[in-house]
Motif scaffolding. Structure first.
Motif, PDB file in Angstrom:
ATOM      1  N   GLY A   1       0.800  -1.216   0.000  1.00  9.02           N
ATOM      2  CA  GLY A   1       0.000   0.000   0.000  1.00  9.02           C
ATOM      3  C   GLY A   1       0.829   1.260   0.000  1.00  9.02           C
ATOM      4  N   GLY A   2       1.982   1.237   0.705  1.00  6.99           N
ATOM      5  CA  GLY A   2       2.797   2.430   0.808  1.00  6.99           C
ATOM      6  C   GLY A   2       3.714   2.677  -0.368  1.00  6.99           C
ATOM      7  N   LEU A   3       4.181   1.594  -1.022  1.00  4.68           N
ATOM      8  CA  LEU A   3       5.177   1.744  -2.073  1.00  4.68           C
ATOM      9  C   LEU A   3       4.634   1.481  -3.475  1.00  4.68           C
ATOM     10  CD1 LEU A   3       8.195  -0.046  -0.332  1.00  4.68           C
ATOM     11  CD2 LEU A   3       7.641   2.401  -0.335  1.00  4.68           C
TER      12      LEU A   3
ATOM     13  N   PHE B   1      -2.633   2.212   4.875  1.00  4.33           N
ATOM     14  CA  PHE B   1      -3.570   1.868   5.941  1.00  4.33           C
ATOM     15  C   PHE B   1      -4.661   0.943   5.405  1.00  4.33           C
ATOM     16  CE2 PHE B   1      -7.193   2.542   8.734  1.00  4.33           C
ATOM     17  CZ  PHE B   1      -6.615   2.442   9.981  1.00  4.33           C
ATOM     18  N   PHE B   2      -5.175   1.241   4.222  1.00  2.07           N
ATOM     19  CA  PHE B   2      -6.192   0.379   3.611  1.00  2.07           C
ATOM     20  C   PHE B   2      -5.677  -1.047   3.438  1.00  2.07           C
ATOM     21  CE2 PHE B   2      -8.631   4.121   2.051  1.00  2.07           C
ATOM     22  CZ  PHE B   2      -9.889   3.680   2.387  1.00  2.07           C
ATOM     23  N   THR B   3      -4.575  -1.198   2.731  1.00  2.00           N
ATOM     24  CA  THR B   3      -4.058  -2.534   2.435  1.00  2.00           C
ATOM     25  C   THR B   3      -3.555  -3.226   3.694  1.00  2.00           C
ATOM     26  OG1 THR B   3      -1.885  -1.589   1.890  1.00  2.00           O
ATOM     27  CG2 THR B   3      -3.461  -1.872   0.089  1.00  2.00           C
ATOM     28  N   GLY B   4      -2.988  -2.445   4.638  1.00 10.87           N
ATOM     29  CA  GLY B   4      -2.495  -3.048   5.873  1.00 10.87           C
ATOM     30  C   GLY B   4      -3.602  -3.621   6.724  1.00 10.87           C
ATOM     31  N   VAL B   5      -4.694  -2.860   6.913  1.00 11.00           N
ATOM     32  CA  VAL B   5      -5.814  -3.347   7.721  1.00 11.00           C
ATOM     33  C   VAL B   5      -6.515  -4.510   7.018  1.00 11.00           C
ATOM     34  CG1 VAL B   5      -8.058  -2.717   8.683  1.00 11.00           C
ATOM     35  CG2 VAL B   5      -6.133  -1.143   8.891  1.00 11.00           C
ATOM     36  N   TYR B   6      -6.668  -4.406   5.708  1.00 10.38           N
ATOM     37  CA  TYR B   6      -7.300  -5.504   4.980  1.00 10.38           C
ATOM     38  C   TYR B   6      -6.456  -6.781   5.072  1.00 10.38           C
ATOM     39  CZ  TYR B   6      -9.091  -8.239   1.070  1.00 10.38           C
ATOM     40  OH  TYR B   6      -9.597  -9.239   0.307  1.00 10.38           O
TER      41      TYR B   6
END
Length: 543
Positions: free
Chosen positions: A32-34, A476-481
């Motif tokens: 998500g971040g990179l 945050f989206f991809t991490g929580v998912y």
């Protein structure tokens, strides 16, 4: 005697499993971040003021646009013109903004489109805007695709809507503009076509219609759509997680049925949670690349609501089951948790009704919004505020339950020094593993609650016109998912029945081991060990 995998898995294998899952979690954040861009694009479009010279003002086959063959005749509203009346003015917005020499169009990967209207009103002493005036908008939305000619616009939808125009001004001079609130205009659940065109008229069919909105100088439409690059990353994660969760669910349920007993409550809840996650993971969004599915936004809300309801219910039962100290013959059921589950169900049903009141109606009329009246705005804000407060209270209550569980652990741990060495080491390992799992549960719950509250605020900020700066990053989206999938995957693995048997004889009598086991049975073997313990007692009695 058998237990769960978390009890019988060797320390080395458990370390390898935890390390692998942590690496997967870090990878989700890094993707998500990179890799993924920002989740949404925002574009401000200035309307072109066109003059409609036709006699038939209701002709939906005639469209006004600012680029291409047959573009409209523009008018400068800042100049005094006696040959133009309010009936002749049309504000045209081409979406996306056409650029000279460039081909820029919407992609079906961008999923949805939201339009918010902003009006620039100049101050005139003889045309002051009354507070909370009503503005009537005749809005018409058209579309065309790349293979269509520039002039071949087709009607998508049209509607005459009333909105509240809330304006104020600091300095009342001719050179200043009113500060007017944003007006929610439309919401499309799919971006199936390449280009869209919005034509807005301000009708004056009655003497009071649009009579107190002042002198309009410009109109802006802010369009928000999901970023296509983010959608590709998001669907890639779904494509990976979906078969993984299905596979671990099948494996989990097969191990349950290999035992000579019925599934216990915690195992049933784990299965239900896994099914809800599969429903959330299913990459239905691929269908929007081929078909026009305007209900996808509503379907996405329903899927997320089902998952939230199941996850929050599971956490209550998960903590409650490890807090109970029962007899060997006791059996848990959902009836014991009816108060907690009723509160979760009421909250989710309320949010579902609120969602249906807006996005359900938008399937028929994309220009409809629950935020257009004072009653609707207050009702919507009340739902959002109550949802945020409820999730915060839920998290505090879950922390209380976990604290009670830790007290239960401490009470059970007092019996460890009296046990034989093998059993003491076994149960100490279980205690440390269980504490780590409960802390991971709290972290997952905290991030889920934060994500839910921020999601409600981010969705509503354009509609209730609050300038809230939210950096809602893709990480945050991809991490929580990813965290949801990894957490539930680990629970299905660790709480699956183990087929290993650890020795009950450590230079002590079976009677002593049996009494130790009865003393410690409330934690944390659950009913899977209780059933085995019952069989062991029966066998010892017969012998």
């Amino acid at each position: 005697m058998t237990g769960t995998i978390i009890e019988n898995l060797s320390g080395r294998k458990l370390a390898v499993l935890v390390t692998f899952l942590l690496l997967c979690q870090i990878t989700c954040f890094l993707i998500g971040g990179l890799v993924a861009p920002m989740p949404a694009n925002v574009q401000n479009i200035l309307g072109t003021v066109c003059k409609d010279t036709s006699i038939m003002k209701n002709d939906t086959t005639k469209w006004f646009y600012n680029r291409g063959k047959g573009k409209c005749k523009s008018v400068d509203l800042g100049e005094t013109r006696h040959d133009v009346s309010e009936r002749d003015i049309v504000f045209a917005f081409q979406m996306p903004i056409p650029r000279e020499g460039e081909t820029y169009d919407y992609s079906r990967w961008q999923q949805n489109l939201i339009g918010v209207l902003q009006i620039d009103i100049g101050y005139h002493s003889q045309m002051e805007v009354k507070p909370r005036s009503t503005i009537t908008i005749d809005a018409r939305l058209a579309y065309r695709n790349k293979e269509d000619p520039d002039y071949d616009w087709k009607l998508y939808t049209q509607s005459v809507e009333k909105r509240v125009l809330d304006c104020d001004i600091d300095i009342k001079t001719e050179d200043y503009l009113y500060n007017c609130s944003h007006i929610p205009l439309f919401e499309l659940g799919s971006l199936y076509h390449d280009y869209y065109l919005l034509n807005i008229r301000l009708p004056i069919d009655t003497p009071d219609m649009n009579a107190h909105i002042g002198h309009i100088q410009d109109m802006w439409v802010t369009v928000i759509n999901q970023n296509g690059g983010f959608t590709k990353v998001w669907l890639s994660l779904k494509t990976v997680f979906f078969p993984c969760i299905i596979g671990i669910l099948v494996w989990f349920w097969r191990r349950i049925h290999m035992l000579e007993r019925k599934p216990v409550l915690l195992e049933k809840m784990l299965l239900t949670l896994g099914i809800a996650l599969c429903f959330l993971n299913a990459p239905f969004e691929y269908l929007t690349l081929q078909f026009d599915l305007p209900f996808m936004l509503l379907l996405g809300d329903i899927r997320q609501g089902v998952f939230y309801a199941t996850l929050f219910s599971f956490w209550l039962i998960f903590a409650g089951e490890h807090m109970l100290i029962q007899d060997a013959s006791a059996q848990s059921s959902l009836k014991q948790y009816w108060r907690h589950l009723s509160a979760v169900a009421m909250g989710c049903i309320s949010l579902f009704i609120f969602d249906m009141c807006e996005r359900g109606v938008q399937l028929r009329n994309p220009f409809y919004s629950i935020w257009v009246t004072d009653l609707g705005t207050n009702l919507a804000l009340t739902f959002i505020i109550l949802a945020g407060i409820s999730t915060g209270v839920y998290f505090l209550f879950l922390c209380y339950l976990v604290w009670q569980v830790f007290i239960n652990i401490s009470q059970k741990r007092q019996s460890l020094p009296t046990m034989c060495s093998v059993r003491r080491l076994h149960y100490e390992g279980i205690i440390y593993r269980f504490k780590f799992l409960m802390l991971a549960t709290l972290i997952c719950a905290a991030l889920t609650v934060i994500g839910f509250i921020l999601g409600q605020v981010a969705e509503g900020q354009w509609k209730w016109d609050e300038n809230i700066e939210l950096e809602y990053t893709s990480a945050f989206f991809t991490g929580v998912y990813g965290m949801w999938n990894i957490y539930i995957f680990s629970l299905l693995v660790l709480y699956a029945p183990s087929h290993k048997r650890w020795p009950v004889n450590d230079n002590t009598s079976d009677t002593q081991n049996l009494s130790e086991e009865i003393e410690f049975r409330g934690f944390p073997n659950e009913r899977s060990e209780i059933s085995s313990l019952t069989s062991f007692i029966r066998k010892a009695t017969i012998d």
